[in-house]
Each structure stands twice: as structure tokens, then as C-alpha cells.
Design a protein around this motif. Structure first.
Motif, mmCIF file in Angstrom:
data_model
loop_
_atom_site.group_PDB
_atom_site.id
_atom_site.type_symbol
_atom_site.label_atom_id
_atom_site.label_comp_id
_atom_site.label_asym_id
_atom_site.label_seq_id
_atom_site.Cartn_x
_atom_site.Cartn_y
_atom_site.Cartn_z
ATOM 1 N N SER A 1 0.822 -1.208 0.000
ATOM 2 C CA SER A 1 0.000 0.000 0.000
ATOM 3 C C SER A 1 0.856 1.259 0.000
ATOM 4 O O SER A 1 0.577 2.228 -0.721
ATOM 5 C CB SER A 1 -0.925 -0.003 1.223
ATOM 6 O OG SER A 1 -1.656 1.192 1.322
ATOM 7 N N GLN B 1 2.341 1.781 -3.468
ATOM 8 C CA GLN B 1 1.349 2.304 -4.406
ATOM 9 C C GLN B 1 1.134 3.795 -4.198
ATOM 10 O O GLN B 1 0.996 4.560 -5.153
ATOM 11 C CB GLN B 1 0.044 1.534 -4.246
ATOM 12 C CG GLN B 1 0.123 0.096 -4.745
ATOM 13 C CD GLN B 1 -1.057 -0.753 -4.298
ATOM 14 O OE1 GLN B 1 -1.971 -0.271 -3.629
ATOM 15 N NE2 GLN B 1 -1.025 -2.026 -4.651
ATOM 16 N N LYS B 2 1.125 4.223 -2.935
ATOM 17 C CA LYS B 2 0.954 5.640 -2.631
ATOM 18 C C LYS B 2 2.148 6.449 -3.138
ATOM 19 O O LYS B 2 1.987 7.537 -3.726
ATOM 20 C CB LYS B 2 0.792 5.836 -1.128
ATOM 21 C CG LYS B 2 0.447 7.262 -0.699
ATOM 22 C CD LYS B 2 0.150 7.303 0.795
ATOM 23 C CE LYS B 2 -0.379 8.676 1.209
ATOM 24 N NZ LYS B 2 0.624 9.739 1.072
ATOM 25 N N ARG C 1 4.099 5.668 -5.598
ATOM 26 C CA ARG C 1 3.996 5.696 -7.068
ATOM 27 C C ARG C 1 3.040 6.793 -7.517
ATOM 28 O O ARG C 1 3.342 7.556 -8.440
ATOM 29 C CB ARG C 1 3.495 4.347 -7.582
ATOM 30 C CG ARG C 1 4.519 3.213 -7.555
ATOM 31 C CD ARG C 1 3.832 1.910 -7.930
ATOM 32 N NE ARG C 1 4.734 0.777 -7.940
ATOM 33 C CZ ARG C 1 5.258 0.232 -9.033
ATOM 34 N NH1 ARG C 1 4.960 0.740 -10.228
ATOM 35 N NH2 ARG C 1 6.061 -0.817 -8.966
ATOM 36 N N ARG C 2 1.883 6.867 -6.872
ATOM 37 C CA ARG C 2 0.885 7.880 -7.258
ATOM 38 C C ARG C 2 1.421 9.290 -7.059
ATOM 39 O O ARG C 2 1.164 10.181 -7.872
ATOM 40 C CB ARG C 2 -0.402 7.700 -6.449
ATOM 41 C CG ARG C 2 -1.204 6.452 -6.800
ATOM 42 C CD ARG C 2 -2.595 6.519 -6.210
ATOM 43 N NE ARG C 2 -2.591 6.671 -4.762
ATOM 44 C CZ ARG C 2 -2.606 5.650 -3.908
ATOM 45 N NH1 ARG C 2 -2.595 4.396 -4.363
ATOM 46 N NH2 ARG C 2 -2.622 5.855 -2.605
ATOM 47 N N GLU C 3 2.163 9.489 -5.982
ATOM 48 C CA GLU C 3 2.692 10.818 -5.674
ATOM 49 C C GLU C 3 3.989 11.122 -6.421
ATOM 50 O O GLU C 3 4.485 12.249 -6.350
ATOM 51 C CB GLU C 3 2.924 10.931 -4.161
ATOM 52 C CG GLU C 3 1.623 10.859 -3.360
ATOM 53 C CD GLU C 3 1.872 10.905 -1.855
ATOM 54 O OE1 GLU C 3 3.061 10.851 -1.439
ATOM 55 O OE2 GLU C 3 0.890 10.995 -1.103
ATOM 56 N N GLU C 4 4.531 10.111 -7.115
ATOM 57 C CA GLU C 4 5.756 10.264 -7.911
ATOM 58 C C GLU C 4 6.901 10.842 -7.076
ATOM 59 O O GLU C 4 7.559 11.810 -7.466
ATOM 60 C CB GLU C 4 5.494 11.118 -9.155
ATOM 61 C CG GLU C 4 4.468 10.492 -10.101
ATOM 62 C CD GLU C 4 4.266 11.301 -11.361
ATOM 63 O OE1 GLU C 4 4.752 12.454 -11.425
ATOM 64 O OE2 GLU C 4 3.630 10.787 -12.288
ATOM 65 N N TRP D 1 10.202 7.062 -8.116
ATOM 66 C CA TRP D 1 8.990 7.023 -8.950
ATOM 67 C C TRP D 1 8.831 8.286 -9.781
ATOM 68 O O TRP D 1 7.867 8.417 -10.538
ATOM 69 C CB TRP D 1 7.750 6.771 -8.086
ATOM 70 C CG TRP D 1 7.871 5.507 -7.298
ATOM 71 C CD1 TRP D 1 7.951 5.384 -5.951
ATOM 72 C CD2 TRP D 1 7.977 4.180 -7.824
ATOM 73 N NE1 TRP D 1 8.094 4.067 -5.592
ATOM 74 C CE2 TRP D 1 8.113 3.311 -6.726
ATOM 75 C CE3 TRP D 1 7.977 3.647 -9.123
ATOM 76 C CZ2 TRP D 1 8.245 1.932 -6.889
ATOM 77 C CZ3 TRP D 1 8.111 2.276 -9.272
ATOM 78 C CH2 TRP D 1 8.234 1.437 -8.175
#
Length: 210
Positions: free
Chosen positions: A184, A187-188, A190-193, A197
Motif C-alpha cells: 500500500s 502504491q501511494k 507511485r501515485r505521488e511520484e 517514482w
């Protein structure tokens, strides 16, 4: 208390380059075997942080009493050297993009803190795999569970592996045991780059070649 065992033939790496060359092989050995009889390592132990060899490997000192090694009590530091691999994550290797940043971050998180290791396995030559919590010193009543955001407890304690993933400086381990919490957090990130990432397609350490 249940115990793991660790060989007394301690492995000393003269540099991060030496460590990087042997890291993958050592990880595979740790994942495949329990160590032969030697120094017993408690499943929960407090260690002294010495240095970050990479983002997910810490050189630490086990106290002589914790290591049950009275024959070594005459050493200058009273410590048995060991390398702790952070369970459930893999960070970029030294020399890999973001490898230096991951190593520096691990050093910042652990420096000047008490480290509590929940050992999951131990291999020969002073190698331990486990979860590590860096506990702030001098603040009573701290939460050492590491259940807060990015692995940070209410008193400032941090689960080191969770913190590195939250910073975008590690992957949850796709080649071995991990956890839903680590997935989790990745994934967070990754979303926030954040961290690695920021790159379109960062190469994980198990696929990277210098």
C-alpha cells in the motif's frame, strides 16, 4: 525466548562497493536457509547502529550479552558485528540511480536512534533479516509500533523499511515475503511520484546491472 543462530565468522565489507557486489548472493542465501549453530540471536533485540551499507542493509553491533558470546567480552566495543537486511523491501543498490539517496536516508533515519530488530531469519557470518524500528531517545511513552503514516509512530519512532518505501527509495520485495502495508505504501509513493517514482520506469535492484 525463541532464538535464531548466527555464525561467529563475521563478514566485514571494506566498502559499499564490496557490499554491493555480494549483496544479491547473500540475500538469496538468507532466504533459503537457517544458519548453522553458532551465536544465538534473540527474535527481538536492540542493536547499535554503525552504518548504512545500502538503503536496506544496516551494519549494527549486537551487545555481547544479547549475542550470548561471553568469550568475546574483552573486545574494545563489547559488540558482535552483524548486518541486518530490512525485511520485505529492496532498495536501489549503491551505484544504481537513487542508491546513494536510499543509503543516506537509511543513515538519517537510524543515526542516533535505538534500533529494535524483530528478527525473522538469521544466516551465517552475522546476517539477520528482520523488521527494524528506529526509536527516538529520551522521550518516554513513545509508540514503537511503527503503525503511523510512513511507518512513523506518535513519538517519532519509525519503521525503517516503511519509511524508505514512503519516501520512494525502495520497492516492496517482489521476490520474497512482504506485506499488504508495504504494498500500500509503495502504491501511494507511485501515485505521488516521489523518489525513484519520478522516473517513468525505474529498474528494481533485482533486475539492475551496473
Amino acid at each position: 525466548m525463541s532464538e535464531f543462530h548466527c555464525s561467529q565468522n563475521d563478514k566485514n565489507f571494506s566498502s559499499q562497493e564490496d557490499f554491493s557486489r555480494q549483496d544479491d548472493a547473500l540475500r538469496q542465501e538468507n532466504s533459503q536457509e537457517q544458519s548453522p549453530a553458532g551465536i544465538p540471536i534473540p527474535t527481538a533485540v536492540e542493536v547499535v547502529f554503525l552504518e548504512a551499507l545500502s538503503g536496506d542493509a544496516l551494519r549494527v553491533g549486537l551487545s555481547v550479552s544479547e549475542a550470548h558470546a561471553p568469550e568475546r567480552s574483552g573486545t574494545a566495543t563489547g559488540r558482535v558485528p552483524a548486518v541486518v537486511y530490512l525485511w520485505g523491501i529492496q532498495a536501489p543498490r549503491p551505484g544504481q540511480p537513487f542508491g546513494a539517496a536510499a543509503t543516506e536516508a537509511a543513515g538519517r533515519i537510524c543515526g542516533g536512534k535505538r534500533l529494535h530488530v524483530a528478527a525473522r531469519s538469521a544466516g551465517p557470518e552475522g546476517r539477520i533479516t528482520g523488521s527494524v524500528v528506529a526509536e527516538e531517545t529520551g522521550s518516554p511513552g513513545e509508540d514503537t509500533t511503527g503503525k503511523g503514516s510512513a511507518g512513523k509512530g506518535s513519538g517519532g519512532d519509525q519503521d525503517v523499511g516503511r519509511a524508505l518505501i514512503r519516501l520512494g527509495l525502495a520497492w516492496q520485495d517482489q521476490r520474497g515475503p512482504s506485506s499488504a502495508r508495504l504494498r500500500s505504501l509503495e502504491q501511494k509513493a507511485r501515485r505521488e511520484e516521489v523518489g525513484l517514482w519520478q522516473r517513468a520506469d525505474p529498474i528494481p535492484p533485482w533486475a539492475w546491472r551496473e
